[in-house]
Enzyme design. Structure first.
Site, short mmCIF file in Angstrom:
data_model
loop_
_atom_site.label_atom_id
_atom_site.label_comp_id
_atom_site.label_asym_id
_atom_site.label_seq_id
_atom_site.Cartn_x
_atom_site.Cartn_y
_atom_site.Cartn_z
CB SER B 263 -0.93 -0.06 1.21
OG SER B 263 -1.82 1.01 1.22
CG ASP B 589 -6.61 -3.32 -4.26
OD1 ASP B 589 -7.27 -2.27 -4.19
OD2 ASP B 589 -5.44 -3.39 -3.87
CG HIS B 642 -5.62 -2.17 -0.25
ND1 HIS B 642 -4.85 -1.95 -1.37
CD2 HIS B 642 -5.12 -1.38 0.72
CE1 HIS B 642 -3.92 -1.06 -1.07
NE2 HIS B 642 -4.07 -0.69 0.18
#
Lengths: 695, 687
Positions: B263, B589, B642
């Site tokens: 991320s 995602d 995610h």
């Protein structure tokens, strides 16, 4: 689930006698019947429920009542517990308030006090934890340890010890030959400050110190816990985990990210030896050393503040290796529950398991007394001779363990007291410990050749094998007839009893005093953690502190007896816990005591700073400044104080306010002179004088 | 519960009734009567005492009994679960679903893979733990306790105190005076976010299976609230990372490091790559070949390299889709003054002090995210089950030639205009009249008004005249570039900090000396990759989940001056065109659109480009989402969400293979399920 089953039973029996309720209602009066039909099911239920107490005498209901009471009781306790917990949480300052009401206002913790004075974080700080206090966690294990990945095996709650003890032992053990992990098992030290801030929940080690440093502005940018696997030999921590390399890199980083301020290192207990090893390692050339070059220590280290460092070893280590017992276990066996402790369960299983596991840990052998008879005394004299433990005891704890009236009945020496021969580290029988050396008839071990003796039973004892099993009974008798062992002959005794273990010990540690420190053999790493066989690094601006507690009775020498149990699987020697005496050494339960911090005698912790390294000596050629700071033990006044703010004992000293204040001042930039130089309560200087060592 | 027990008692009473003598029966009957009506009584004192005790039993004792029962059962179950072998849950699962596949660590260990390259994890935003080092008196006793992550116990116990400690200084973006909140260090920093909710734990355990331990793994935890450069200023985090990577290489036989950013960690590590080679004092002084000497591969997991549209509503009105949808479910509750004023204002006032939230504003403007009339991923088909589509290849979206800028065919289905990241009103989001959009908001305001102190936490909307705002936004649409201007308009102070730390554009000339400033370092469109031709860059991310792409806004209905004046219009629905609850959805995602996660690897860095002058090889690995087959699987072994992707077996296997020495070609090169390459073709990015 249980309830449902019961309900089914109830309804089933109700169904088997369907007529009864009907008949029951027919018997009742008219107006009751109308009310009964009017009320709904719930009310009926309540009503019948209310009738339960009235039905007590009948059998099925009695059973019910028991269940009721049980559930009720548990529920009650549960609710009360939660109420208390909620109350406790909503009133965060309550415990402190209660304490203050009882003892008067508490002094400010040293961090707060010094922050008010304006002290600020200056030098970065590195902690080096000691043996046992660092956590270990599982990284790879046998199937029996499924689900324990990255869970603590050592430290924390020790939950697994109770749940799967044999599995736990198997994972804590190291390989007998290499001193490293057995194949298929990886147990690694926990890293970060959490590794040793608390040993078990609520039992602090470094936490108090960390919190006080934080008040000056320290955080993880400027603090580092040099956690290592304390079971391994120091050099093996580098071989397996690269721990020394990581410590070197971290110290360099700390210096670099803190405006090039040097590091203050705070080793505790065995950490002091570990850091001695590190300082030699870091300047030694690769591959054995870290290749930092001479001057690395001078460039990176401002001060080493050893807390309770057993520089010259601890006698306790002998007892631990010899018969897997400390004073505590011996007393427990003698006084508390002689029956229980000598049963198979404890005597055979527990002690032998402990011995088996601990003997695989190379680090335990790092703490054998070093310096031999020069430091620890010979058959007749020892530096601490004349120590008056009763006075010490009275001053410290106001409890006289040694009854003074007994003194008159005993044979007295010139000072009016029976003399203790501290130098006799292990004696078989009280007489041997007290007799004049000239009168003792004893055989030496050299009269026996171990190799010629047939091997003693070893198969039937199952997994709990110790090297004693390879020995014939005559061997044991020979040991007993040897009667007295000093620090030096004790090592020979261990070499006789456990040759394989001592082979490993001798390849990792040196226990002697160097004649010529420039002898190239001293470049080997096995000497690096023995202060009597290494020089301090060339760092004239560095300061070395020896900080330790005094005023507590500390084990110094032992009286042993052959084990009464003839079982071949039994450990053949025991501390003679029935030996009590009133000589200066305060003989109690087979152990003679001297001044110290309950684990490390003051001599071991303080000698190097007060004599060995004091001024320009051959152990300290660059004239590094050394300071001795003793902390007199005072027990906590009330239970609420916990482990006390003035404790001098080996681990509890980490919460001693005076010690913390000293550390904080040095970390904030003060020198040893500014702290006040030496502060000595014990007779350390007198004892040091008696030690004949070439400087 | 009470009733059941009573029934049981009643039933047993019925059994005994038959055997007791008549006198007892009568007594009991009269007692019953006494309970209900109190009419028949032969000995009132005795009865009433009995009655009293029985009523007490009813209330408190039943409660106690109930609690005790629950406790007993819970304890019994706990005991049972401890006694039963650890493999039981696994056994049950296997009975239901058939034998499970070996976890990737076990499988690859059997295949002979062993730890080779040391591994560094770079956690993302939010997932890293934060702990208290110094606080106000309200936080007594919380020293070194987690304020963020873990159980979040303090949020409930002392919420205002917690909020005070999580807030950063509005001016400096650093700690307020007297408060020090620091990142947790070590693997524990982000292995689990909350108990039972893994982040890195599965990856760590899998790596351990092939021989990794803390000697060869490192969690580069950092304070994710700060701007990246400030983590160095305050905590020396970048210096520590540099030193740690050097040490990892040195203590692992000179093997280079594999870096796994997740991320926002991908942006953080981009920043690090530039920082470490830049000269002192702004950089780390590692010299021009530091990266090529130390880094073997950068495996970005779901890295929002070009930002995420989700960041815009977060900053604009402190809401995400989830909150907006929740509001539509319970409008009374959530629109009530309490919620809007306290929670949302608090969230906004806290999160706006966190510089890092602004790092994820979409970058690259209209070139990447699309203009008013077209965007690269227009025409994305979200109305059918796309997973089946991919297999059958039969339901490709009805693509028109978007490169010509033509409107979609007039067959009643208008495509969504993803380029309009924020539209005020559903109509505006669909209008095709370009003339409306030409006027852009400039950052200057007419008349700043004084902050209204009565509203509690201060937010910048308090200084904005409502009518001015209404005039500025109503009926308008905002592209990625215009949305940044909109933020500058409504929150000039926040954006001043943002513009000092982050850049959202595309560089014309990367050799311009201004790009040596650290604010450009985390924008892949304004920096070059370091000179490391051997370093591999991976973009690993999930696809197959609908991801927020653009929003429909409305002015808040509340006229209260304290409320946040704009909010997502959750009533806007158009399932045909991927519009649901006020947000248009695209491939991704669930958090990061595929475009943001994959474009750099597919286009910007592919081959020798100006963003990648040394031609570091790039690989795209997409992971198709498959929800867990049943509850027992937990968050699934094939999830592409995610965060849940960190437990995806295929992803872990790829990571393990690379860590054990494989190259991108060895693991199969690119694997693309989405239309990423098609979209990339339509993006006129100068390379």
């Amino acid at each position: 689930m249980m309830l449902r089953r019961r309900k089914q039973q109830g309804s089933a029996s109700a169904a088997s006698e369907p007529v009864k309720p009907e008949a029951d209602s027919h018997h009742s009066s008219t107006n009751e019947r109308t009310t009964k039909t009017d009320i709904n099911g719930l009310q009926e239920d309540k009503k019948t429920a209310s009738l339960v107490p009235a039905q007590k005498p009948q059998r099925p209901l009695k059973k019910w009542g028991c269940m009721h009471t049980c559930c009720w009781l548990i529920g009650c306790l549960w609710i009360m517990w939660w109420t208390v917990l909620v109350l406790y949480n909503t009133l965060p300052s309550l415990p402190q308030y209660v304490t203050e009401a009882i003892t008067g206002p508490l002094p400010d913790p040293p961090g707060m006090k010094l922050a008010k004075e304006g002290l600020q974080a200056h030098h970065p700080v590195v902690f080096v934890p000691g043996i046992v206090t660092g956590g270990l966690e599982l990284w790879q294990g046998r199937p029996c340890a499924d689900g324990l990945f990255r869970k603590r095996l050592w430290g924390g709650t020790f939950g697994e010890v109770y749940r799967r003890p044999l599995c736990w032992l198997e994972h804590m053990r190291l390989d007998n030959e290499t001193g490293l992990d057995p194949p298929g098992i990886k147990v690694r030290p926990v890293s970060g400050l959490v590794a040793a801030d608390y040993f078990a929940p609520g039992y602090f080690v470094w936490a108090v110190l960390i919190e006080n440093l934080a008040r000056l502005g320290y955080e993880e940018k400027s603090m580092h816990m040099a956690a290592y696997d304390w079971r391994l030999s120091f050099q093996n921590t580098e071989v397996r985990d690269k721990t020394l390399s990581r410590l070197k890199s971290t110290i360099e980083l700390l210096v670099q990210t803190n405006d090039n301020r040097k590091v203050v290192v705070i080793p505790h207990s065995m950490g002091a030896l570990y850091f001695l090893h590190f300082m030699k390692w870091v300047e030694a050339p690769p591959p054995m050393g870290g290749g930092g070059g001479s001057g690395w220590v001078a460039r990176h280290i401002k001060a080493i503040m050893n807390i309770g460092g057993p520089f010259l070893g601890v006698p306790k280590a002998f007892a631990g290796i010899f018969s897997a017992e400390g004073k505590d276990i011996a007393i427990a066996r003698q006084a508390v529950a002689p029956g229980v402790m000598d049963t198979e369960l404890f005597g055979l299983q527990t002690l032998q398991h402990i011995m088996h596991v601990t003997r695989t840990w190379d680090a335990t052998m790092s703490m054998f007394p070093k310096g031999g008879e020069v430091i620890w005394g010979d058959l007749d004299t020892s530096p601490e001779d004349g120590f008056d433990c009763s006075l010490k005891k009275e001053r410290a704890e106001e409890i006289s363990v040694c009854e003074s009236q007994e003194l008159n009945e005993k044979q007295l020496d010139l000072s009016g007291k029976p003399q203790t021969h501290y130098g006799r580290m292990v004696s078989f029988g009280k007489e041997a410990a007290e007799m004049e050396s000239s009168k003792i008839v004893r055989k030496t071990l050299k009269d026996f050749n171990r190799g010629n003796l047939p091997v003693r039973a070893n198969v039937s004892c199952g997994e709990v094998w110790t090297e004693y099993h390879e020995m014939r009974w005559e061997g044991v008798e020979a040991v007993v007839e040897g009667k007295i062992y000093t620090a030096e002959t004790m090592l020979d005794l261990l070499r006789f009893l456990a040759p394989r273990m001592m082979e490993r010990a001798d390849s990792n540690w040196g226990y002697g005093v160097a004649d010529d420190l420039d002898n190239p053999k001293y470049q080997h790493y096995k000497y690096w953690s023995n202060p009597l066989e290494t020089k301090l690094p060339d760092a004239p601006e560095m300061e070395v502190y020896c900080m330790y507690g005094v005023g507590m009775l500390t084990e110094r020498s032992y009286i042993y007896k052959p084990s009464s149990n003839n079982d071949t699987c039994y450990i053949p020697f025991r501390i003679n816990a029935s030996a009590e005496g009133s000589s200066e050494g305060c003989l109690k339960s087979g152990v003679y005591f001297v001044d110290g911090d309950e684990t490390v005698p003051a001599l071991s912790a303080g000698f190097m700073c007060s004599k060995g390294w004091r001024g320009k000596t051959r152990f300290n050629p660059s004239n590094v400044a050394s300071y001795t700071r003793e902390y007199d033990h005072a027990p906590p006044l009330t239970l609420l104080e916990g482990r006390g703010t003035q404790s001098g004992s080996h681990v509890d000293i980490m919460g001693n306010f005076a010690l913390i204040e000293d550390i904080l001042r040095v970390a904030a930039g003060a020198t040893g002179e500014e702290l006040g130089g030496d502060r000595i309560y014990s007779d350390l200087l007198k004892w040091s004088e008696r030690i004949q060592i070439e400087l | 519960m009470l009733r059941r027990r009573a029934q049981a008692a009643g039933a047993s009473q019925n059994i005994t009734d038959g055997s007791v003598p008549d006198s007892g029966d009568g007594k009991e009957k009269s007692y019953e009567a006494n309970v209900t009506e109190s009419k028949q009584d032969s000995s009132p004192t005795k009865r009433s005492r009995k009655l009293g005790s029985s009523t007490r039993w009813k209330c408190i004792d039943s409660f106690c009994w109930f609690n005790g029962w629950i406790c007993t059962v819970a304890l019994a179950l706990l005991l049972l679960s401890k006694i039963l072998p650890n493999s039981l849950p696994g056994y049950v699962t296997e009975v239901i679903t058939g034998p499970l596949p070996d976890p990737p660590g076990v499988k690859l260990a059997k295949a002979g893979l062993r730890a080779f390259h040391p591994v560094v994890f770079v956690p993302g935003i939010v997932t890293g733990g934060l702990e208290l080092w110094e606080g106000r008196s309200c936080a007594d006793g919380l020293f070194r306790k987690r304020l963020w992550g873990g159980t979040f116990g303090e949020v409930y116990r002392r919420p205002s105190c917690w909020a005070e400690h999580m807030t950063l200084d509005n001016e400096t973006g650093l700690d307020p005076e007297g408060i020090r909140v620091r990142a947790v260090t070590g693997l524990v920093a982000a292995d689990y976010f909350a108990p039972g909710y893994f982040v890195w734990a599965v990856v760590i355990e899998s790596l351990a299976k092939i021989g990794y331990d803390e000697k060869s793994m490192y969690m580069a935890a950092y304070d994710w609230r700060l701007s990246f450069q400030n983590t160095e200023v305050r905590d020396k985090t970048l210096s520590r990372l540099k030193s740690t990577i050097e040490m990892l290489k040195q203590t692992n036989q000179g093997r280079k490091v594999v870096v796994l950013p997740h991320s926002m960690g991908a942006l953080y590590f981009l920043h690090f790559l530039k920082w470490v080679e830049a000269p002192l004092p702004m950089g780390g002084g590692g010299g021009p070949d530091w990266v090529s000497k130390h880094i073997k591969a950068t495996m970005n997991i779901a890295g929002p390299l070009l930002g995420v549209p989700k960041a815009l509503p977060g900053l604009l009105s402190a809401e995400a889709k989830d909150i907006a949808v929740a509001r539509s479910i319970a409008p009374e509750l959530l629109d009530s003054a309490l919620f809007v004023l306290h929670t949302q204002r608090t969230v906004m006032s806290i999160s706006r002090t966190w510089d890092a939230t602004m790092s994820m504003i979409p970058r690259g403007g209209e070139t990447i995210w699309g203009a008013f009339d077209k965007s690269p991923d227009d025409g994305f088909n979200c109305s059918v089950n796309r997973l089946e589509c991919d297999e059958k290849k039969s339901c490709q979206p009805d693509m028109t030639d978007l490169s010509t800028g033509q409107e979609p065919p007039l067959d009643g289905k208008s495509t969504s205009h993803y380029g309009r990241l924020i539209s005020f009103g559903k109509e505006a989001s669909k209008m095709s009249d370009l003339a409306l959009f030409n006027k852009r908001i400039k950052g200057d305001r007419v008349s700043p008004i004084k902050a209204n102190s009565s509203c509690g936490d201060w937010i910048e909307y308090d200084e904005l005249d409502r009518d001015e705002l209404r005039a500025a936004v109503e009926g308008k649409v905002f592209t990625a570039e215009a949305a940044v201007d909109l933020l500058r308009f409504v929150a000039p102070q926040m954006m001043q900090k943002a513009d000092a730390n982050w850049a959202y554009g595309i560089a014309d000339d990367l050799d311009n000396p201004k790009y040596q400033h650290h604010k450009y370092w985390s924008n892949p469109l304004e920096t070059k990759l370091p000179n490391a031709p051997d370093m591999e860059v991976y973009c690993l991310y999930g696809v197959g989940i609908l991801t927020e792409r653009s929003y429909i806004y409305k002015m808040s209905a509340l006229n209260d001056t304290c409320s946040i004046p704009v909010q997502i219009d959750t009533s806007a629905e158009d399932k045909e065109n991927c519009l649901d609850g006020g947000a248009y959805f695209a491939e991704g995602d669930e958090t990061v659109p595929t475009l943001s996660a994959g474009l750099m690897c597919a286009q910007g860095w592919r081959g020798k480009t100006r963003f990648n002058p040394s031609q570091s090889p790039t690989f795209i690995r997409e992971y198709k989402h498959a929800p867990p087959a049943n509850i027992l699987e937990g968050r699934g072994t094939m999830s592409a969400g995610h965060v849940d992707i960190m437990g995806n077996y295929a992803l872990i296997e790829d990571i393990l293979r690379v860590a054990a020495g494989a190259s991108g070609h060895d693991i199969g090169g690119d694997r693309i399920y989405s239309d990423l390459l098609k979209w990339a073709e339509q993006i006129p990015l100068k390379l």
